[in-house]
Motif scaffolding. Structure first.
Motif, PDB file in Angstrom:
ATOM      1  N   CYS A 218       0.761  -0.919  -0.136  1.00  0.00           N
ATOM      2  CA  CYS A 218      -0.059   0.361  -0.338  1.00  0.00           C
ATOM      3  C   CYS A 218       0.731   1.190  -0.213  1.00  0.00           C
ATOM      4  O   CYS A 218       1.903   0.865   0.507  1.00  0.00           O
ATOM      5  N   ALA A 219       0.208   2.543  -0.145  1.00  0.00           N
ATOM      6  CA  ALA A 219       0.856   3.381  -0.204  1.00  0.00           C
ATOM      7  C   ALA A 219      -0.049   4.889  -0.181  1.00  0.00           C
ATOM      8  O   ALA A 219      -1.202   4.410  -0.156  1.00  0.00           O
ATOM      9  N   ALA A 220       0.754   6.161   0.417  1.00  0.00           N
ATOM     10  CA  ALA A 220      -0.665   7.373   0.917  1.00  0.00           C
ATOM     11  C   ALA A 220       0.176   8.263  -0.191  1.00  0.00           C
ATOM     12  O   ALA A 220       1.543   8.232   0.667  1.00  0.00           O
ATOM     13  N   THR A 221      -0.393   9.493  -0.764  1.00  0.00           N
ATOM     14  CA  THR A 221       1.214  10.361  -1.116  1.00  0.00           C
ATOM     15  C   THR A 221      -0.091  11.472  -0.648  1.00  0.00           C
ATOM     16  O   THR A 221      -1.635  11.590  -0.833  1.00  0.00           O
ATOM     17  N   SER A 222      -0.055  12.666   0.466  1.00  0.00           N
ATOM     18  CA  SER A 222      -1.053  13.385   0.406  1.00  0.00           C
ATOM     19  C   SER A 222      -0.506  14.909  -0.007  1.00  0.00           C
ATOM     20  O   SER A 222       0.853  15.146   0.170  1.00  0.00           O
TER      21      SER A 222
ATOM     22  N   LEU B  58      -3.733  10.945  -1.590  1.00  0.00           N
ATOM     23  CA  LEU B  58      -4.262   9.782  -2.543  1.00  0.00           C
ATOM     24  C   LEU B  58      -3.749   8.415  -2.133  1.00  0.00           C
ATOM     25  O   LEU B  58      -2.719   7.996  -1.889  1.00  0.00           O
TER      26      LEU B  58
ATOM     27  N   TYR C 272      -3.023   4.086  -1.869  1.00  0.00           N
ATOM     28  CA  TYR C 272      -3.272   3.539  -2.822  1.00  0.00           C
ATOM     29  C   TYR C 272      -3.291   2.256  -1.884  1.00  0.00           C
ATOM     30  O   TYR C 272      -2.055   1.482  -1.454  1.00  0.00           O
TER      31      TYR C 272
ATOM     32  N   TYR D  80      -7.901  10.334   6.016  1.00  0.00           N
ATOM     33  CA  TYR D  80      -6.680   9.273   6.297  1.00  0.00           C
ATOM     34  C   TYR D  80      -6.068   9.563   7.972  1.00  0.00           C
ATOM     35  O   TYR D  80      -6.011   8.567   8.094  1.00  0.00           O
TER      36      TYR D  80
END
Ligand SMILES: Nc1nc2c(ncn2[C@@H]2O[C@H](COP(=O)(O)OP(=O)(O)OP(=O)(O)O)[C@@H](O)[C@H]2O)c(=O)[nH]1
Ligand SMILES: Nc1nc2c(ncn2[C@@H]2O[C@H](COP(=O)(O)OP(=O)(O)O)[C@@H](O)[C@H]2O)c(=O)[nH]1
Ligand SMILES: [Mg+2]
Lengths: 317, 376
Positions: free
Chosen positions: B308-312, B322, B324, B342
């Motif tokens: 998983c991943a997340a970008t702010s 966002l 993933y 989030y």
């Protein structure tokens, strides 16, 4: 602290293109719209804390070159920290390019003896991949010969891949006074995080400022975690390129990129602000460590790195 | 997203191929219209620069592609005709016809009309999609003008053939390999072929409602084609950002992959090695939401690992994150979330991802069974 950077080379060799990509975040596709640079375009780029890069983008048409070498000579070549000379790999006038280059070296030796010289063999994307290595090797040889006694560093570059970031990270590294000290502290930080590697980037350009790895980790420091994991040698410049491209995507939505965390099959990593001017990437291969823990560590390291940056820049004045 | 769930011809037309029945798509168009580059860019992660060096296609190339449903895509030489194709048009679920946007002459139009007429005789349910390609080569005004002209000519010629074609459902898309328009167009083509699309959309709708997400996509990770999205309209800029985000994550993986022999990660479970939890197959008649309830998750000692991943992002208020989440080895959930949700209600988000994953997995199993099943 100001550092003067001269950007020289024949007209059309690609100087303004690379400047606008590295420092103004322009995509490569827009560079074809740039007009020829008239005379010198000066830019101040605040790089790290007090470090200001004073970029002199020198239009390369013969008339301008002649005037740099004669009437403007002392203005151009005084107080230079770095000269970057750009050669179009497909140049049809290599003889003339080399002649101007040698004249510029002479100007430097007269006014800025200690300036570092970087040579870029540019637009290598135009050379077929199969021939690229041989063509570049031949150019490097030719350029080293033309440089005589002057120590130079040659890079091959293209605005269409990560090679541009590799060259510019190297260039900028010679200008950062406390790079070694930063590396030492990054190493300590990496150990505290149980990280394989920690990389520090400048915030706007995303050029690599320092890493926790030893420069030549494989021989001298066999216990270096990066050596143990045998990571991709192009990872620094590729990371700069990837993040810059993503930042552009974000700005198309009128958003600004802030941070990134990944728990991928291959590794865990956090990319976040370290100080006002820098971003840090912490890469971990230990599957037990979670992104929240890495974030916490970054949070706690911030103050120290703010100090470090401030301190050593001031003391070098 | 427009979907035509009643269009089940895709399944009826698939052929047995070994044990799997694949949905067949035919790529047609005149020489150098861009068929091969288009396929290579979508499914083989082809570097754009290499598109210049492509040799002309001489024989039909049949490519097997496994996304949410198994596909077989036929890339044809420019001079192919109905007779030299070597297969009946009845075998195909969709024909994608590629026209260079600067090519306003008769040839491509005649060819397209020829195929439409022939296809309708044997396969009235076939989908026809026209990609008006290399669109980035023209300025905005010329682009729309050429697009309109091509559209008009095709329709005129069709009506000349027979007035019955007046209502012929022909879909036109502006595409280019240099931006994400190609992916978006191909997503629309694919959606018509995915029988379980309404159930995937339901799952995405529920996810969005539960997490206050304004938009969520289910992406095929390698081709970056979205297989489904929630029912809110797709904003092109958001879609592009999601594609770019996926590209970046795809590139990051190998960059920091450990090449060490004793990497602790290699012992870690990856979704590819995790046996799927036993799930009761979801029958198309039952609601996907209720069906996903009550399925036990993979039981402890070793929970499966899903990347998983997340970008702010900022400065939008209250900020967007966002995310993933990989849900099957090839499909990922990408969602825009309010950063507050989030950060403050991470548990809620993750809980919803788990339910979503279970739902997709059930649908996926059904699709797998369907394609492995006996010939209709
Ligand atoms: N500018 C632009 N050029 C494209 C695009 N797609 C393909 N091309 C170029 O069009 C040329 C022909 O593409 P191909 O994919 O070889 O065409 P083809 O239809 O397969 O041709 P055949 O070999 O005859 O089957 C190549 O030079 C591609 O680079 C696009 O979206 N934009
Ligand atoms: N193919 C290729 N073209 C480049 C590259 N860098 C710059 N160019 C092109 O070269 C042309 C001249 O570049 P420009 O930066 O204006 O040159 P300057 O006169 O030195 O400032 C532009 O059309 C750029 O798009 C490169 O790496 N590869
Ligand atoms: Mg210029």
């Amino acid at each position: 602290m100001k550092k003067k950077v001269l950007l020289m080379g024949a007209s059309g060799s690609g100087k303004t293109s690379m400047r606008s990509m590295i420092f103004s975040n322009n995509p490569a596709s827009l560079t074809s719209r740039l007009g020829a640079t008239i005379d010198v375009e000066q830019n101040h780029v605040r790089f790290l804390g007090d470090l200001i890069l004073n970029l002199w983008d020198c239009g390369g048409q013969d008339a301008f070159m002649d005037s740099y070498l004669s009437t403007q000579r002392s203005v151009i070549f005084s107080h230079v920290g770095v000269m970057i000379y750009v050669f179009d790999v497909e140049s049809r006038e290599m003889e003339k390019d080399l002649e101007y280059y040698r004249d510029c070296l002479e100007g430097l030796s007269q006014f800025s003896k200690n300036a570092n010289v970087f040579l870029l063999v540019h637009k290598v994307d135009l050379v077929r991949e199969a021939e690229r290595n041989t063509v570049v090797e031949r150019k490097v040889e030719e350029l080293e010969k033309a440089s005589g006694e002057t120590p130079v560093k040659v890079f091959s570059t293209s605005i269409y891949d990560e090679s541009l970031y590799k060259a510019w990270s190297n260039i900028v590294n010679t200008l950062i006074p406390n790079a070694r000290n930063l590396s030492k502290h990054l190493r300590i930080f990496a150990e505290a995080c149980n990280a394989t590697e920690v990389i520090l980037f400048e915030r706007t350009t995303f050029l690599v400022i320092a890493t926790s790895s030893h420069a030549d980790s494989s021989d001298a420091f066999p216990s270096d975690p990066v050596a143990l994991h045998a990571l991709d040698p192009k990872r620094y410049e590729r990371t700069s390129e990837l993040i810059k491209a993503f930042k552009q995507s974000c700005s198309r939505l009128r958003e600004e990129f802030r941070s990134l965390e990944m728990e991928l099959a291959e590794f865990t990593a956090v990319l976040d602000e370290m100080t006002k001017n820098t971003y840090v990437l912490v890469v971990v291969h230990d599957p037990v460590i979670e992104t929240a823990a890495i974030r916490m560590n970054i949070c706690m390291a911030r103050k120290k790195f703010e100090e470090l940056q401030g301190d050593s820049l001031v003391s070098e004045k | 997203m427009s979907s035509s769930p009643q269009n089940y011809s895709a399944v009826a037309n698939s052929h047995t191929n070994g044990t799997i029945r694949r949905t067949k798509i035919l790529l047609l168009g005149t020489r150098r219209s861009g068929k091969t580059s288009l396929f290579q860019v979508l499914f083989n992660g082809f570097p754009l620069k290499q598109a210049f060096y492509l040799e002309p296609t001489m024989r039909v190339a049949k490519h097997l592609v496994d996304t949410v449903i198994p596909l077989e895509i036929w890339d044809c030489p420019g001079n192919i005709t109905v007779d030299t194709l070597g297969a009946s048009l009845a075998d195909f679920s969709t024909i994608v016809f590629v026209i260079d946007i600067r090519d306003l002459y008769q040839q491509p139009v005649s060819k397209l009309v020829e195929f439409i007429v022939a296809a309708c005789q044997v396969n009235p349910d076939i989908n026809f999609e026209v990609f008006v390609h290399k669109a980035e080569r023209l300025q905005e005004d010329d682009k729309l003008e050429n697009f309109r002209q091509i559209h008009e000519r095709v329709m005129d010629r069709l009506i000349d053939e027979s007035p019955e074609f007046e209502q012929f459902p022909l879909n036109f898309h502006l595409t280019s390999i240099y931006d994400h328009s190609l992916r978006e167009a191909f997503s629309l083509v694919l959606h018509k072929l995915i029988e379980s699309l309404p159930y995937l959309e339901d799952l995405l709708n529920v996810f969005c409602a539960n997490t206050a997400s304004p938009k969520a996509f289910l992406f095929d990770t390698s081709s970056k084609i979205h297989v489904a999205t929630d029912t809110s309209p797709v904003d092109q800029a958001t879609h592009n950002l999601c594609c770019d985000y996926l590209s970046m994550l795809n590139s990051f993986g190998p960059l920091y992959r450990s090449n060490a022999i004793n990497d602790p990660r290699t012992s870690r479970d990856s979704p590819a090695t995790t046996p799927p939890p036993t799930a009761t197959p979801l029958s198309p008649a039952s609601g996907s939401v209720s069906a996903s309830a009550g399925v036990p998750l993979a039981s402890p000692p070793k929970p499966p690992f899903f990347p998983c991943a997340a970008t702010s992002l900022s400065p939008s208020h209250p900020g967007t994150t966002l995310t993933y989440h990989l849900v099957t080895p090839h499909l990922a959930l990408l969602a825009l979330l309010p950063t507050t949700v989030y950060e403050m209600r991470r548990g809620l988000v993750e809980w919803n991802v788990v339910w979503f994953r279970e739902g997709v997995r059930e649908i996926w199993e059904v699709e797998k069974e369907r394609s492995a099943g006996e010939v209709v």
